[in-house]
Design an enzyme around this catalytic site. Structure first.
Site, PDB file in Angstrom:
ATOM      1  N   SER A   1     -10.114  -0.422   7.040  1.00  0.00           N
ATOM      2  CA  SER A   1      -9.535  -0.309   5.705  1.00  0.00           C
ATOM      3  C   SER A   1      -8.841  -1.548   5.152  1.00  0.00           C
ATOM      4  O   SER A   1      -8.472  -1.559   3.976  1.00  0.00           O
ATOM      5  CB  SER A   1      -8.552   0.854   5.657  1.00  0.00           C
ATOM      6  OG  SER A   1      -9.272   2.044   5.498  1.00  0.00           O
TER       7      SER A   1
ATOM      8  N   SER B   1      -9.818   2.025   2.868  1.00  0.00           N
ATOM      9  CA  SER B   1      -8.912   2.768   2.034  1.00  0.00           C
ATOM     10  C   SER B   1      -7.902   1.904   1.293  1.00  0.00           C
ATOM     11  O   SER B   1      -7.282   2.366   0.339  1.00  0.00           O
ATOM     12  CB  SER B   1      -8.154   3.779   2.905  1.00  0.00           C
ATOM     13  OG  SER B   1      -7.302   3.101   3.815  1.00  0.00           O
TER      14      SER B   1
ATOM     15  N   LYS C   1       0.863  -1.184   0.000  1.00  0.00           N
ATOM     16  CA  LYS C   1       0.000   0.000   0.000  1.00  0.00           C
ATOM     17  C   LYS C   1       0.903   1.239   0.000  1.00  0.00           C
ATOM     18  O   LYS C   1       1.939   1.255   0.676  1.00  0.00           O
ATOM     19  CB  LYS C   1      -0.881  -0.029   1.252  1.00  0.00           C
ATOM     20  CG  LYS C   1      -1.908   1.098   1.345  1.00  0.00           C
ATOM     21  CD  LYS C   1      -2.846   0.890   2.542  1.00  0.00           C
ATOM     22  CE  LYS C   1      -3.889   1.994   2.652  1.00  0.00           C
ATOM     23  NZ  LYS C   1      -4.825   1.790   3.776  1.00  0.00           N
TER      24      LYS C   1
HETATM   25  N1  GLN Z   1     -13.252   4.417   6.281  1.00  0.00           N
HETATM   26  C1  GLN Z   1     -12.676   4.838   7.518  1.00  0.00           C
HETATM   27  C2  GLN Z   1     -12.221   6.275   7.386  1.00  0.00           C
HETATM   28  O1  GLN Z   1     -12.499   6.841   6.396  1.00  0.00           O
HETATM   29  C3  GLN Z   1     -11.538   3.944   7.879  1.00  0.00           C
HETATM   30  C4  GLN Z   1     -10.335   4.165   7.054  1.00  0.00           C
HETATM   31  C5  GLN Z   1      -9.176   3.332   7.461  1.00  0.00           C
HETATM   32  O2  GLN Z   1      -9.338   2.288   8.100  1.00  0.00           O
HETATM   33  N2  GLN Z   1      -7.994   3.786   7.117  1.00  0.00           N
HETATM   34  O3  GLN Z   1     -11.610   6.826   8.233  1.00  0.00           O
END
Ligand code: GLN
Length: 484
Positions: A175, A151, A76
């Site tokens: 995410s 994400s 990532k």
């Molecule tokens: N969707 C959540 C956010 O927008 C979690 C994102 C994540 O786990 N990095 O913060």
């Protein structure tokens, strides 16, 4: 070759059926021909990958190969990679070449894994659909008009499309698990502190945790064996005895107590998702597991609590991007204030700016007690709910997401609707627990993920429970049309 799992590829490499160079070339060709319609990679690092592959093949000849030597992966783009752009999918870091490797990246290097490239993601890992990326959205290989989740959407899409056998991801509020669910792959968020956050660009430090994304539980265990371990450079890294995360793959599930949290099975769950999860429950019952209803009474507060804690921490973490030391700098600043304001205004996208503003507000004098402190108190209650539940059960089973993959653009206009797509994953991060998502079936042709939540440090048991399911089902073997 790309239909093989990491475990199978490792065996093929060991048996001399294929070399790491051949394997790496094969995946690079797939990326070149297939990623055009997915956009799962921000940067392809073909040269470095081939160099590592050659070194891996040489190490094997010398008898120095480890379990994953020669198996290619992708990272990532939140993990710093020396000499390679590390963008966090933000315009702010579009020009940032990291001078060092993240702890996780070092570990995969030492294990001899060629890195094919850096995957697309939501900007600074803020999002649930991969639509906040500066490099454009990622498309879901099961239906390219739909999101892969976020994400870690690029990592999920790349693994689902067999452009890489495994990927790293990070999970602050879901995410790893949410995109794994929406793309039909397996992803594990470890116990907070298991995996080094050093060199993993910080979003919300008390919640962020790196973890593996692959097609099977066994593969996630193999990757976690590489990733996990103490790192003195991360002040929240935990010192634990070394452990084989695949040690319980073949443990019997007879007598295993699985908790079903009442709060996760209420309104808001798509009927197709509910059907799949109920079938998975039946499967485990047949293997001899017992089901117990458990209560997580404060879990309904997890989304509001998260959207105070995470923005607060992000507003502090992202203060370092000021246009002075590195990253985006505006043209011809008039003075220092203009430099800060325009560099940050131009460098950050709308969602990141929204979070910084919410977080700065929540931390400001006069509001700190009312918001941040209050949220931290509720966070403790959420963790206590799990503590009580794990006095009665060994693992908790729940859906990973309320719906299957939604359409691109469907939720971008309304941030709150977007935030609610993590309703089943966020409480786990607030409590710091390990949890995973694994493919459990399909609803209207789209993958559905089942979530398994474990007690602290119970990754090996979670992986065993998931592996037993994968031994008796074929969902994890299905490939999206066009990517078989
Ligand atoms: N969707 C959540 C956010 O927008 C979690 C994102 C994540 O786990 N990095 O913060």
């Amino acid at each position: 070759m790309h239909d093989k799992t990491i475990a199978e590829l490792a065996t093929a490499l060991r048996g001399g059926e294929v070399s790491s160079v051949e394997l790496t070339e094969h995946y690079l060709r797939r990326i070149e021909s297939l990623d055009g319609c997915l956009n799962s990679l921000i940067t392809v690092t073909a040269e470095q990958a081939l160099e590592t592959a050659r070194a891996a093949d040489d190490a094997r000849v010398r008898g120095e190969a480890g379990p994953l030597t020669g198996v290619p992966i992708v990272h990532k783009d939140i993990f710093c990679t020396q000499g390679v752009r590390t963008s966090c999918a933000s315009r702010m870091l579009d020009n940032f070449i990291s001078p060092y490797d993240a702890g996780v990246v070092e570990r995969f290097k030492a294990a001899g894994c060629p890195v094919l490239g850096k995957t697309n993601m939501d900007e600074f890992a803020m999002g649930s659909s991969n639509e906040t990326s500066f490099y454009g959205p990622v498309n879901n290989p099961w239906d390219t008009e739909r999101v892969p989740g976020g994400s870690s959407g690029g990592s999920a899409a790349a693994v689902a499309a067999r452009l890489a056998p495994g990927a790293t991801g990070t999970d602050t509020g879901g995410s790893i698990r949410q995109p794994a669910a929406l793309t039909g792959i397996t992803g594990l968020k470890p116990t907070y502190g298991r995996v080094s956050r050093w060199g993993m660009i910080a979003f919300a430090s008390s919640l962020d945790q790196g973890g593996p994304m692959a097609r099977t539980a066994e593969d996630c265990g193999l990757m976690l064996n590489v990733m996990a371990g103490f790192d003195a450079r991360d002040s929240t890294s935990l010192e634990r005895p070394a452990e084989d995360f695949n040690a319980c793959l073949n443990s019997t599930l007879r007598g295993l107590k699985i908790g079903l949290p009442r709060e996760f099975f209420g309104e808001g769950m798509d009927p197709g998702v509910a059907r799949v999860i109920n079938e998975a429950i039946d499967f485990y019952r047949k293997l001899g597991a017992e089901f117990v209803d458990v209560d997580l009474p404060h879990s309904g507060l997890s989304v509001p609590v998260y959207y105070v804690v995470a923005p607060a921490e992000c507003s502090s973490n992202l203060a370092r991007f000021d246009g002075v030391r590195y990253g985006h700098r505006c043209e011809a600043p008039k003075d220092l204030m203009d430099l800060y304001m325009r560099s940050r205004g131009e460098g950050f996208g709308a969602e990141v700016q929204r979070r910084i503003m919410v977080g700065t507000y929540a931390l400001s004098a006069g509001y700190f007690d009312a918001y941040y402190l209050k949220a931290q108190k509720i966070r403790r209650l959420i963790a206590d709910d799990f503590r009580n539940a794990f006095e009665q059960v060994d693992v908790i089973l729940a859906p990973a997401t309320p719906t299957t993959a939604f359409r691109l653009g469907e939720k971008t206009a309304d941030p709150v609707t977007m935030y609610l797509s993590d309703i089943y994953t966020i409480a786990v991060n607030l409590a710091g627990l390990p949890a995973m998502s694994l493919p459990a079936g399909f609803a209207e042709g789209l993958p559905v993920g089942m979530q398994l939540i474990g007690n602290y440090f119970d990754e090996a048991r979670l992986l065993g429970v998931a592996h037993q399911y994968q031994m008796g089902t074929e969902w994890h073997q299905m490939a999206p049309a066009g990517f078989e």
